[in-house]
Scaffold this motif. Sequence first.
Motif, PDB file in Angstrom:
ATOM      1  N   TYR A 212      -6.325  30.832  17.571  1.00  0.00           N
ATOM      2  CA  TYR A 212      -6.757  30.189  18.808  1.00  0.00           C
ATOM      3  C   TYR A 212      -7.168  31.200  19.879  1.00  0.00           C
ATOM      4  N   GLY A 213      -7.356  32.440  19.496  1.00  0.00           N
ATOM      5  CA  GLY A 213      -7.924  33.425  20.406  1.00  0.00           C
ATOM      6  C   GLY A 213      -6.961  34.080  21.364  1.00  0.00           C
ATOM      7  N   MET A 214      -5.677  34.126  21.018  1.00  0.00           N
ATOM      8  CA  MET A 214      -4.687  34.771  21.876  1.00  0.00           C
ATOM      9  C   MET A 214      -4.356  36.157  21.359  1.00  0.00           C
ATOM     10  N   THR A 215      -3.866  37.014  22.246  1.00  0.00           N
ATOM     11  CA  THR A 215      -3.375  38.333  21.866  1.00  0.00           C
ATOM     12  C   THR A 215      -1.903  38.186  21.509  1.00  0.00           C
ATOM     13  N   VAL A 216      -1.547  38.565  20.296  1.00  0.00           N
ATOM     14  CA  VAL A 216      -0.205  38.281  19.797  1.00  0.00           C
ATOM     15  C   VAL A 216       0.628  39.547  19.665  1.00  0.00           C
ATOM     16  N   TYR A 217       1.855  39.470  20.178  1.00  0.00           N
ATOM     17  CA  TYR A 217       2.866  40.501  19.988  1.00  0.00           C
ATOM     18  C   TYR A 217       4.021  39.853  19.230  1.00  0.00           C
ATOM     19  N   GLY A 218       4.661  40.622  18.352  1.00  0.00           N
ATOM     20  CA  GLY A 218       5.739  40.039  17.570  1.00  0.00           C
ATOM     21  C   GLY A 218       6.907  40.984  17.407  1.00  0.00           C
ATOM     22  N   THR A 219       8.098  40.408  17.233  1.00  0.00           N
ATOM     23  CA  THR A 219       9.276  41.222  16.954  1.00  0.00           C
ATOM     24  C   THR A 219       9.862  40.835  15.606  1.00  0.00           C
ATOM     25  N   ALA A 220      10.572  41.805  15.016  1.00  0.00           N
ATOM     26  CA  ALA A 220      11.298  41.574  13.768  1.00  0.00           C
ATOM     27  C   ALA A 220      12.463  42.545  13.742  1.00  0.00           C
TER      28      ALA A 220
END
Length: 369
Positions: A212-220
């Motif tokens: 959907y065109g968002m900038t994504v940051y993720g944690t693990a």
Amino acid sequence: MKFSVFIYSLVLSRFIVSSSDYCEGSSKGSVCSEESMQVSRNLLQATMRAVRVHAFGGPEALRFDTDVAIPEPKEKQILVRVHAAGVNPVETYLRQGTYHIKPALPWTPGNDCAGLVEKVGGEVTKFKPGDRVFTYKTVSGSYAEYTVANENDVFNLPSELSFQQGAAMGIPYFTAYRALILRAKAKAGQKVLVHGASGSVGIASVQLAKAYGMTVYGTAGSSEGLKLVSNIGARSVFNHKEPGYTDKIMEATDGLGVDIIIEMLANVNLQKDLELLARGGTVAVVGNRGNIEINPRLTMVKETSIVGVLFPPGAEEEKQQVNAAIQPGMEQGWIKPVIGKEYTMKEASQAHEDVISNKPTLGRLVIVI
């Protein structure tokens, strides 16, 4: 008499041969396994194998039963031959009897699954026997060879996905879409942090946000998890077990913070989330396992919001909306559920232990039927 016996034998042999259809999508790739032959025999006897709870308790309360009656679909219901069933944390709470809803015993756990339509009720119009489907919810439980679901909770499963991947569609992707689009009102161009992105809902959130065109940051919480989250589309990944990881997130956003946070463990992270939000940002709480103390002033200073996420009973229009949004993704390949581990029905108790353990999560846990 001999003629009658011959006809019966012929019909029986043709029925058993046809059971090879049920082997499609098997993780073992066999043409027709002993398990599927057992399904054929059970159909003749109107019984099936299922995992059931006869008394509330720990994982050992899950019992493997071999003579459970095959449920009969009502007018607007569908009987599904289950090939794979998803494992959800809520099922462990229900098994313990500690959830606010207590199922009647004996109870078969499971809601989202994937398989083939076996039989439809008289008023069903969307599906026919043989269709590949996945479910968002079931009536009789999905840790079983057969389950009954209402027609509105059954959705088409494109051939691009396996049955195991289909078992990862229902609750994870419907929850992720509701959290991201319907509750947090996320828009293209915004920055989204998925706090706990290597689990099934986290993976779904990353894929949807990117699409959907968002900038994504993720944690693990592991190197394997970080690699997975990066591979599915996150711009930057962070180990939430390392001290100071929130400072790194702020640095990655030039000190501005993120607009949306999809939170999987609010009782641990909510205070951090409020510190990480940009002005006007929103935390969507998907998961929580206890209490936490927060500073409400943080919501005042930046006029941020905290919203809970839970599909309400019914919500038929929203379920159809979510399905319409994710079907193209399944067909075009930008939705790809990740399977973390597969279990047999006899290993359901281990699946329940694993789904709520503190070990790093890597994708969806599924029971292969």
